[in-house]
Design an enzyme around this catalytic site. Structure first.
Site, PDB file in Angstrom:
ATOM      1  N   HIS A  88       0.806  -1.233   0.000  1.00 37.03           N
ATOM      2  CA  HIS A  88       0.000   0.000   0.000  1.00 37.03           C
ATOM      3  C   HIS A  88       0.837   1.280   0.000  1.00 37.03           C
ATOM      4  O   HIS A  88       0.360   2.340   0.418  1.00 37.03           O
ATOM      5  CB  HIS A  88      -0.945   0.024   1.208  1.00 37.03           C
ATOM      6  CG  HIS A  88      -2.278  -0.588   0.949  1.00 37.03           C
ATOM      7  ND1 HIS A  88      -3.111  -0.190  -0.069  1.00 37.03           N
ATOM      8  CD2 HIS A  88      -2.937  -1.589   1.597  1.00 37.03           C
ATOM      9  CE1 HIS A  88      -4.219  -0.908  -0.051  1.00 37.03           C
ATOM     10  NE2 HIS A  88      -4.137  -1.777   0.937  1.00 37.03           N
ATOM     11  N   GLU A  99       2.633  -5.930  -3.782  1.00 34.49           N
ATOM     12  CA  GLU A  99       1.940  -4.819  -4.439  1.00 34.49           C
ATOM     13  C   GLU A  99       2.338  -3.469  -3.849  1.00 34.49           C
ATOM     14  O   GLU A  99       2.433  -3.314  -2.636  1.00 34.49           O
ATOM     15  CB  GLU A  99       0.423  -5.013  -4.292  1.00 34.49           C
ATOM     16  CG  GLU A  99      -0.407  -3.913  -4.916  1.00 34.49           C
ATOM     17  CD  GLU A  99      -1.887  -4.231  -4.873  1.00 34.49           C
ATOM     18  OE1 GLU A  99      -2.688  -3.281  -4.886  1.00 34.49           O
ATOM     19  OE2 GLU A  99      -2.251  -5.430  -4.816  1.00 34.49           O
ATOM     20  N   ASP A 108      -6.791   0.211 -12.760  1.00 31.50           N
ATOM     21  CA  ASP A 108      -8.162   0.124 -12.263  1.00 31.50           C
ATOM     22  C   ASP A 108      -9.080   0.635 -13.359  1.00 31.50           C
ATOM     23  O   ASP A 108      -8.952   1.772 -13.808  1.00 31.50           O
ATOM     24  CB  ASP A 108      -8.305   0.965 -10.990  1.00 31.50           C
ATOM     25  CG  ASP A 108      -9.650   0.786 -10.314  1.00 31.50           C
ATOM     26  OD1 ASP A 108     -10.684   0.928 -11.014  1.00 31.50           O
ATOM     27  OD2 ASP A 108      -9.680   0.550  -9.096  1.00 31.50           O
TER      28      ASP A 108
END
Length: 381
Positions: free
Chosen positions: A185, A209, A257
């Protein structure tokens, strides 16, 4: 056929839906959610709609070019999310007009199912184990988890030990035949992320990630070089131009996204660019059913597609669930850890318009935590 009306719906728990109606009655749906900023995106959708009203909805590429490049100020999460919702809705209209799922319009299927994963919370190893057990029982073969909550800049021995213990608990539940991805994150400095990666290598994460924040993407190559674990990033990158440096730096997994990065039109181009770097796609999607359906349509027609995030049943969907806004949940059912190819026209789902309109009357004012990176803390809204 002309675009006659564009509407937006701010619905719980934190989503923004877009409805585009034509003068012939064909309707398409998109999702322009930008977590914590959807009210701002709603205004952007209203403004951009001025460029679409009265136009042929089937000129999707031309509309995308005008929406993204037709003004002096362009790009960024707000405008890109607004374009994404409108673009998804136009593709939905096209599929319904031609009587075919969107992936058929994108060149046809390259697979009949897409593997999916769910996100799990839990600050303690036993909580992680319980959450993952529930996801496995729901039929999933992969999960993603936070590496940590609060994390100091230097990353103390205790904090790093906590990261390892939580991921080890996940691996114990999953065994060697299922996967766990670990999300940093952007909460770690590069140095701390590299130390954490070295400690996690033996647990074989599917990927790590966002080891650095997107504004520090110029550092990600140093992360890639320091570990054998695949590195993923991209949920806060919104165009091919923003993805190009991290692809060149050697990431293994790109995570655009579809509700932020310009919709189906741009993500398809990001996927093609990623393929030239031998990079797989795993789109970010902790969102609603329309965004998920759009992701899946891209996935069914994209060869370098690894896995799909989805948020069905996750704990932070407070006030509404993903499947609450669809007429039939069966197309999004899990089968052996996958979602099977959607065969309905357009995005392949039927939005429950009555439920959406009712939910919009309640609305939402969702906000994310406010981080104070100087001390690694955050304050909840």
């Amino acid at each position: 056929m002309k675009i006659a009306r564009v509407e937006t719906f701010l619905v719980p728990p934190r989503w923004l839906f877009v409805r585009v109606e034509t003068d012939t009655g064909v309707v398409g749906w998109g999702e322009a959610t930008c977590e914590g900023r959807s009210e701002t995106v709603r205004t952007a959708v209203d403004q951009l709609s001025e460029l679409l009203l009265g136009r042929d909805p089937l000129h999707i590429e031309d509309h995308w070019q005008v929406l993204t490049k037709g003004s002096f100020y362009r790009g960024g999460p707000i405008l890109a999310s607004a374009v994404a919702g409108l673009d998804q809705a136009l593709w939905d209209i096209a599929g319904r007009y031609f009587g075919a799922p969107v992936h058929q319009l994108l060149g046809g299927p390259v697979r009949d199912r897409i593997r999916v994963y769910g996100w799990v919370g839990g600050d303690e190893p036993n909580e992680v184990a319980e959450a993952i057990t529930a996801q496995v029982e729901a039929g999933l073969t992969a999960v993603k988890m936070n590496a940590s909550g609060r994390m100091s800049a230097a990353g103390s021995a205790a904090e790093l030990d906590g990261v390892v213990r939580r991921v080890a608990a996940a691996r114990e539940v999953l065994g060697p035949d299922r996967d766990v991805a670990v999300d940093f994150h952007g909460r770690f400095t590069l140095a701390t992320a590299r130390r954490a990666a070295s400690l996690l290598a033996d647990l074989h994460p599917l990927f790590l990630e966002e080891p650095v924040v997107p504004e520090n993407s110029h550092l990600i190559g140093r992360m890639v070089e320091s570990t054998t674990i695949p590195i993923a990033t991209g949920e806060r990158l919104f165009s091919r131009q923003e993805f190009l440096p991290v692809l060149g730096a050697g990431i293994a997994v790109a995570q655009p996204d579809l509700s932020h990065a310009g919709g189906i039109t741009e993500v398809r181009k990001i996927a093609a660019l990623a393929e030239t770097f031998d990079v797989q796609l795993a789109p970010h999607c902790p969102l609603g059913p329309i965004a998920l359906a759009a992701c899946l349509q891209v996935g069914f027609s994209t060869p370098n597609y690894l896995i799909q995030e989805q948020s069905i049943g996750i704990h932070y969907n407070q006030g509404a669930e993903v499947l609450d806004y669809v007429v039939d949940s069966e197309p999004l059912a899990f089968v052996d850890g996958c979602i099977e190819r959607l065969t309905g026209p357009g995005l392949g789902i039927e939005v429950d318009e009555a439920a959406v309109r009712d939910a919009d009357l309640r609305g939402h004012a969702w906000r994310g935590p406010v981080w104070r990176h100087a001390d690694g803390s955050f304050a909840e809204w």
